[in-house]
Scaffold this motif. Structure first.
Motif, mmCIF file in Angstrom:
data_model
loop_
_atom_site.group_PDB
_atom_site.id
_atom_site.type_symbol
_atom_site.label_atom_id
_atom_site.label_comp_id
_atom_site.label_asym_id
_atom_site.label_seq_id
_atom_site.Cartn_x
_atom_site.Cartn_y
_atom_site.Cartn_z
ATOM 1 N N ALA A 143 24.840 -2.287 -59.623
ATOM 2 C CA ALA A 143 24.645 -1.927 -58.553
ATOM 3 C C ALA A 143 24.136 -0.871 -57.683
ATOM 4 O O ALA A 143 24.482 -0.240 -56.388
ATOM 5 C CB ALA A 143 26.345 -2.528 -58.264
ATOM 6 N N GLY A 144 23.718 -0.331 -58.573
ATOM 7 C CA GLY A 144 22.971 0.947 -57.463
ATOM 8 C C GLY A 144 23.720 1.840 -57.524
ATOM 9 O O GLY A 144 23.363 2.799 -56.303
ATOM 10 N N LYS A 145 25.336 2.419 -58.104
ATOM 11 C CA LYS A 145 26.508 3.957 -57.706
ATOM 12 C C LYS A 145 25.714 4.386 -58.647
ATOM 13 O O LYS A 145 24.838 4.189 -59.853
ATOM 14 C CB LYS A 145 27.224 3.378 -57.911
ATOM 15 C CG LYS A 145 27.607 1.726 -57.169
ATOM 16 C CD LYS A 145 27.840 2.008 -55.774
ATOM 17 C CE LYS A 145 27.760 0.908 -54.622
ATOM 18 N NZ LYS A 145 28.627 0.726 -53.580
ATOM 19 N N GLY A 157 18.768 -0.371 -60.672
ATOM 20 C CA GLY A 157 19.940 -1.655 -60.383
ATOM 21 C C GLY A 157 19.760 -3.218 -60.692
ATOM 22 O O GLY A 157 19.956 -3.467 -62.312
ATOM 23 N N THR A 158 18.461 -3.238 -59.929
ATOM 24 C CA THR A 158 18.128 -4.772 -60.778
ATOM 25 C C THR A 158 17.185 -4.357 -61.880
ATOM 26 O O THR A 158 17.232 -5.532 -61.969
ATOM 27 C CB THR A 158 18.062 -4.786 -59.142
ATOM 28 O OG1 THR A 158 18.245 -5.018 -57.603
ATOM 29 C CG2 THR A 158 16.097 -6.519 -59.244
ATOM 30 N N SER A 159 16.777 -3.436 -61.997
ATOM 31 C CA SER A 159 15.746 -3.859 -63.148
ATOM 32 C C SER A 159 16.784 -3.452 -64.612
ATOM 33 O O SER A 159 15.458 -4.498 -64.993
ATOM 34 C CB SER A 159 14.858 -2.079 -62.985
ATOM 35 O OG SER A 159 13.819 -2.806 -62.583
ATOM 36 N N ASP A 175 8.007 -1.565 -63.503
ATOM 37 C CA ASP A 175 8.461 -1.266 -62.189
ATOM 38 C C ASP A 175 8.832 -0.300 -61.502
ATOM 39 O O ASP A 175 8.901 0.556 -62.033
ATOM 40 C CB ASP A 175 9.938 -1.560 -61.999
ATOM 41 C CG ASP A 175 9.891 -3.246 -62.333
ATOM 42 O OD1 ASP A 175 9.443 -4.092 -62.148
ATOM 43 O OD2 ASP A 175 11.860 -3.597 -62.923
ATOM 44 N N VAL A 176 8.312 -0.459 -60.528
ATOM 45 C CA VAL A 176 8.096 1.636 -58.990
ATOM 46 C C VAL A 176 9.400 1.117 -58.334
ATOM 47 O O VAL A 176 10.138 0.340 -57.259
ATOM 48 C CB VAL A 176 7.120 0.987 -58.446
ATOM 49 C CG1 VAL A 176 7.376 2.199 -57.166
ATOM 50 C CG2 VAL A 176 5.649 1.070 -58.918
ATOM 51 N N ILE A 177 10.539 2.040 -58.858
ATOM 52 C CA ILE A 177 11.965 3.191 -58.834
ATOM 53 C C ILE A 177 11.519 3.435 -57.447
ATOM 54 O O ILE A 177 11.345 4.337 -58.197
ATOM 55 C CB ILE A 177 12.577 3.077 -59.684
ATOM 56 C CG1 ILE A 177 12.952 1.794 -60.876
ATOM 57 C CG2 ILE A 177 13.951 2.895 -59.522
ATOM 58 C CD1 ILE A 177 12.790 0.054 -60.162
ATOM 59 N N ARG A 178 12.361 3.652 -56.221
ATOM 60 C CA ARG A 178 12.746 4.259 -54.889
ATOM 61 C C ARG A 178 14.128 4.438 -54.745
ATOM 62 O O ARG A 178 14.276 5.205 -54.453
ATOM 63 C CB ARG A 178 11.517 4.053 -53.655
ATOM 64 C CG ARG A 178 9.783 4.002 -54.461
ATOM 65 C CD ARG A 178 9.186 3.979 -53.181
ATOM 66 N NE ARG A 178 7.770 3.536 -53.381
ATOM 67 C CZ ARG A 178 6.669 5.155 -53.576
ATOM 68 N NH1 ARG A 178 7.613 5.863 -52.997
ATOM 69 N NH2 ARG A 178 5.827 4.466 -53.308
ATOM 70 N N LEU A 179 14.800 3.598 -54.997
ATOM 71 C CA LEU A 179 15.953 3.325 -54.262
ATOM 72 C C LEU A 179 17.043 3.273 -55.911
ATOM 73 O O LEU A 179 16.603 2.501 -57.427
ATOM 74 C CB LEU A 179 16.396 2.475 -53.477
ATOM 75 C CG LEU A 179 15.649 2.830 -52.673
ATOM 76 C CD1 LEU A 179 15.603 1.751 -51.369
ATOM 77 C CD2 LEU A 179 16.515 3.656 -51.767
#
Length: 88
Positions: free
Chosen positions: A45-47, A12-14, A3-7
């Motif tokens: 949750a991307g926190k 979190g999703t990955s 996956d390309v992670i930018r945020l």
């Protein structure tokens, strides 16, 4: 998975998908990583969490982190992230 992670939300999703694919509950992943469940909830949750916690979770999930120059997003990346404008 590549996956390309930018945020943080992308990360979190990955991580959630990797955890589910591994058949681990949040409680099990936290225990194996030596962290409290809140760390896993926050990651998914991307926190914000500590880098040490991130690497502990990545290790349990048998994942690595690769850092590279991002450059500008492509038009396709922007449309995917924010939705394509429909012409009327």
């Amino acid at each position: 998975m590549n996956d390309v992670i930018r945020l943080q939300a992308d990360l979190g999703t990955s991580l959630k998908k990797a955890r589910e694919d591994a058949g681990l509950s949040i409680k099990e992943l936290a225990a194996k990583a030596g962290r409290v469940r809140d760390v896993i909830y926050r990651l998914e949750a991307g926190k914000d969490v500590s880098v040490a916690s991130l690497f502990a979770v990545l290790s349990v999930l048998q994942m690595t982190l690769r850092v590279e120059r991002a450059g500008l997003p492509t038009l396709e990346d922007v449309q995917t992230r924010f939705g394509a404008d429909e012409e009327e």
